[in-house]
Design an enzyme around this catalytic site. Structure first.
Site, PDB file in Angstrom:
ATOM      1  N   TRP A 143       1.053  -1.482  -0.012  1.00 30.46           N
ATOM      2  CA  TRP A 143      -0.403   0.197  -0.101  1.00 30.46           C
ATOM      3  C   TRP A 143       0.378   0.999   0.389  1.00 30.46           C
ATOM      4  CZ3 TRP A 143      -0.784  -4.278   3.111  1.00 30.46           C
ATOM      5  CH2 TRP A 143      -1.925  -5.116   2.782  1.00 30.46           C
TER       6      TRP A 143
ATOM      7  N   ASP B  45      20.021  -6.216  -0.226  1.00 32.77           N
ATOM      8  CA  ASP B  45      19.689  -5.126   1.009  1.00 32.77           C
ATOM      9  C   ASP B  45      21.221  -5.600   1.899  1.00 32.77           C
ATOM     10  OD1 ASP B  45      18.130  -4.695  -1.226  1.00 32.77           O
ATOM     11  OD2 ASP B  45      16.331  -5.207   0.554  1.00 32.77           O
TER      12      ASP B  45
END
Length: 297
Positions: free
Chosen positions: A102, A257
């Site tokens: 979202w 990452d």
């Protein structure tokens, strides 16, 4: 040395399996994850996170969390009209993750938008800039192009650029736009940190050797091609090494990452390509053994 890590951080919900369905709240994002692991691995570096958040309680908590990792927050802007994005992680029995997002109206999408056009003043005093294709994808087309122009000038002035082609197709208007931007960044960066799966998905390479050859043809001269459990391939000085797989895989979130953070900590200290590759691989192997993007200290 001052390092600016440019990207989006979001609220992270890590979901337990049924019947519990409990959710743990955290904060993460691909570039933020790298910034945290870089700072943990190289405490003497000044590592700042560059983003935009809102003025809500979640934004405040996010900034407090980033500061708790001793990552600099002075370059974080605040939006009066937008808040931070949110995503949820679910993992299968093999530790592979899936995400639900979202984020379409997140404050980070307004990063570098000035009153009179794109404004990169906040980046002027850094020695190194690190970003990913996710960073580029969330920006408006005008700001994206202007940022890549600015990065070319930054390099000409002696700055270093590091880039990861963290490819999320849904963030881009189309594959052609993504390919053009990512190709330009490979031709603009000093330290390349691609993942083989992303590169094959974007450019259609058949195997890791083809990816490496293409990048070297674009004058990439330093960095690492991440190839998962098999270990990295050097994009700089040749390195002949074998890398043991992780002892246990619980959650592969932030594997790439964390590799980037470990690799950069050694590379920016000029410790040699073999040391940098090992640092990245070992850190990633540890991180996939715990749940969530940010491992406990």
């Amino acid at each position: 040395m001052r390092v600016a890590c440019i990207g989006e951080a979001m609220v992270e919900l890590s979901l337990d399996a049924a019947p519990s369905n409990a959710a743990r709240l955290g904060f993460a994002g691909d570039v933020l994850n790298t910034a945290i692991y870089l700072k943990r691995s190289a405490p003497d570096l000044q590592v700042d996170f560059v983003t935009c958040v809102g003025r809500d309680a979640f934004s405040d908590r996010m900034v407090e969390f980033i500061a708790s990792e001793t990552v600099g927050t002075e370059a974080i802007g605040r939006s009066d009209t937008r808040n931070v994005g949110l995503y949820a992680i679910t993992t299968d029995e093999n530790g592979e993750r899936s995400f639900t997002y979202w984020r379409d109206t997140s404050a980070a999408r307004t990063l570098f938008e000035g009153r009179d056009g794109p404004d990169f003043t906040v980046l002027e005093d850094y020695d190194v800039v690190y970003l990913s294709a996710i960073t580029l994808a969330i920006l408006s087309p005008e700001v994206r192009e202007a940022l890549m122009d600015w990065l070319e000038g930054f390099r000409a002035r002696g700055g270093l650029v590091s880039f990861d082609s963290n490819y999320r197709p849904r963030l881009w208007p189309d594959a052609e736009t993504a390919r053009a931007a990512i190709e330009r960044m490979w031709k603009t960066c000093d330290i390349a940190l691609p993942s083989v799966d992303d590169e094959m998905a974007i450019f259609g390479d058949a195997e890791a050797d083809a990816v490496a050859a293409r990048l070297k043809g674009w004058k990439v001269r330093d960095g690492a091609l991440k190839c998962g459990a098999g270990g990295p391939v050097s994009l700089g000085d040749p390195v002949d090494a074998k890398y043991p797989p992780a002892a246990k895989v619980v959650d592969t979130t932030a594997a790439g990452d964390s590799f980037n953070g470990g690799y950069l900590s050694a590379a920016l200290a000029n410790r040699g390509q073999d040391v940098a590759l090992r640092a990245g691989h070992d850190l990633a192997a540890m991180v996939v053994g715990v749940k969530g993007a940010i491992a406990p200290r």
